[in-house]
Design a protein around this motif. Structure first.
Motif, PDB file in Angstrom:
ATOM      1  N   THR A   9       0.813  -1.213   0.000  1.00 52.10           N
ATOM      2  CA  THR A   9       0.000   0.000   0.000  1.00 52.10           C
ATOM      3  C   THR A   9       0.848   1.265   0.000  1.00 52.10           C
ATOM      4  O   THR A   9       0.538   2.243  -0.687  1.00 52.10           O
ATOM      5  CB  THR A   9      -0.942   0.010   1.221  1.00 52.10           C
ATOM      6  OG1 THR A   9      -1.791  -1.148   1.169  1.00 52.10           O
ATOM      7  CG2 THR A   9      -1.809   1.258   1.239  1.00 52.10           C
ATOM      8  N   THR A  48       0.624   3.936  -2.982  1.00 50.96           N
ATOM      9  CA  THR A  48       0.210   5.299  -2.651  1.00 50.96           C
ATOM     10  C   THR A  48       1.216   6.311  -3.182  1.00 50.96           C
ATOM     11  O   THR A  48       0.842   7.359  -3.727  1.00 50.96           O
ATOM     12  CB  THR A  48       0.061   5.456  -1.127  1.00 50.96           C
ATOM     13  OG1 THR A  48      -0.933   4.541  -0.655  1.00 50.96           O
ATOM     14  CG2 THR A  48      -0.372   6.879  -0.777  1.00 50.96           C
ATOM     15  N   THR A 107       0.185   8.993  -5.989  1.00 50.82           N
ATOM     16  CA  THR A 107       0.315  10.411  -5.632  1.00 50.82           C
ATOM     17  C   THR A 107       1.239  11.131  -6.604  1.00 50.82           C
ATOM     18  O   THR A 107       0.978  12.278  -6.993  1.00 50.82           O
ATOM     19  CB  THR A 107       0.837  10.557  -4.193  1.00 50.82           C
ATOM     20  OG1 THR A 107      -0.026   9.863  -3.299  1.00 50.82           O
ATOM     21  CG2 THR A 107       0.897  12.033  -3.790  1.00 50.82           C
ATOM     22  N   LEU A 167      -7.140   3.775  -3.966  1.00 55.68           N
ATOM     23  CA  LEU A 167      -6.093   4.737  -3.612  1.00 55.68           C
ATOM     24  C   LEU A 167      -6.045   5.938  -4.555  1.00 55.68           C
ATOM     25  O   LEU A 167      -5.296   6.889  -4.295  1.00 55.68           O
ATOM     26  CB  LEU A 167      -4.727   4.034  -3.619  1.00 55.68           C
ATOM     27  CG  LEU A 167      -4.567   2.864  -2.634  1.00 55.68           C
ATOM     28  CD1 LEU A 167      -3.211   2.177  -2.868  1.00 55.68           C
ATOM     29  CD2 LEU A 167      -4.679   3.328  -1.196  1.00 55.68           C
TER      30      LEU A 167
END
Length: 219
Positions: free
Chosen positions: A156, A160, A164, A191
């Motif tokens: 994760t 992420t 991002t 996400l």
């Protein structure tokens, strides 16, 4: 007296440049690339092996052999670093990425494609945000559409960071994720925070990992 060597054919150069682009395509992919008949292919590819431009290696039983550049082949196409060698734990991903590339060429026939290995060689690792390094996609189309092939999920934290980075980088107008199961889709989508630049596609594969079809997942 030095023996005469036969000049390279146009298809020879295409093959060498394609290997340089992707690192290690297999026999089936080269046959498809150059539309070479199966009966003629062994003799055709043997020329490049015998002349020292490429290596042809059997890695997996019941699978096509993989092709890599020799040092001479790498020099011929202008690569300064050592030729790329197959990596077993990413072999499935890297093989399917080439098949996906062929499929996407049908959708974007005039598109300009770059693969991650090319992007790294061009030193496009500059940061695009103070806290996030610029993400290098598996494929980049027309310098604006990032292609990610996700067959085994990152943790994760890694996912992420990748997502991002894409969100804050305005160079990427769209990010297309290609997955082979719904679990991966659900994890990645959760996400993305519903950012519209992300699109998702399901790969339908046969028992030999050939791409049968690609379907967009309507969110």
């Amino acid at each position: 007296m030095t023996p005469k060597t036969t000049p390279l054919l146009k298809q020879d150069v295409i093959i060498l440049e394609f290997i340089a682009k992707f690192g290690y395509p297999n026999d089936n992919q080269i046959q498809y690339l150059c539309n070479i008949k199966l009966s003629y292919y062994p003799k055709f590819i043997k020329r490049l092996v015998d002349r020292g431009y490429i290596n042809r290696t059997k890695i997996l039983v019941n699978k096509s052999s993989y092709l890599t550049l020799t040092k001479m082949g790498a020099r011929f196409v202008g690569l300064k670093n050592a030729p790329t060698q197959p990596i077993l734990n990413t072999l499935r991903h890297d093989t399917l990425l080439i098949d996906l590339y062929f499929k996407l060429q049908e959708k974007y026939p005039d598109g300009h494609f770059m693969v991650d290995k090319e992007l790294h060689r061009l030193h496009k690792l500059e940061t695009n945000h103070a806290n996030f390094p610029k993400q290098i996609p598996d494929l980049l189309i027309d310098e604006s559409i990032a292609i990610e092939l996700e067959l085994s999920l990152k943790n994760t934290t890694q996912l992420t960071q990748v997502i991002t980075s894409y969100i804050v980088d305005n160079d990427f107008v769209e990010v297309h994720y290609f997955v082979d199961n719904i679990k991966h889709y659900n994890k990645i989508k959760s996400l993305t925070l519903e950012y519209p630049k992300f699109k998702f596609f399901m790969l339908n594969l046969d028992a030999k990992d050939n791409i049968i079809s690609i379907e967009e997942i309507i969110q």
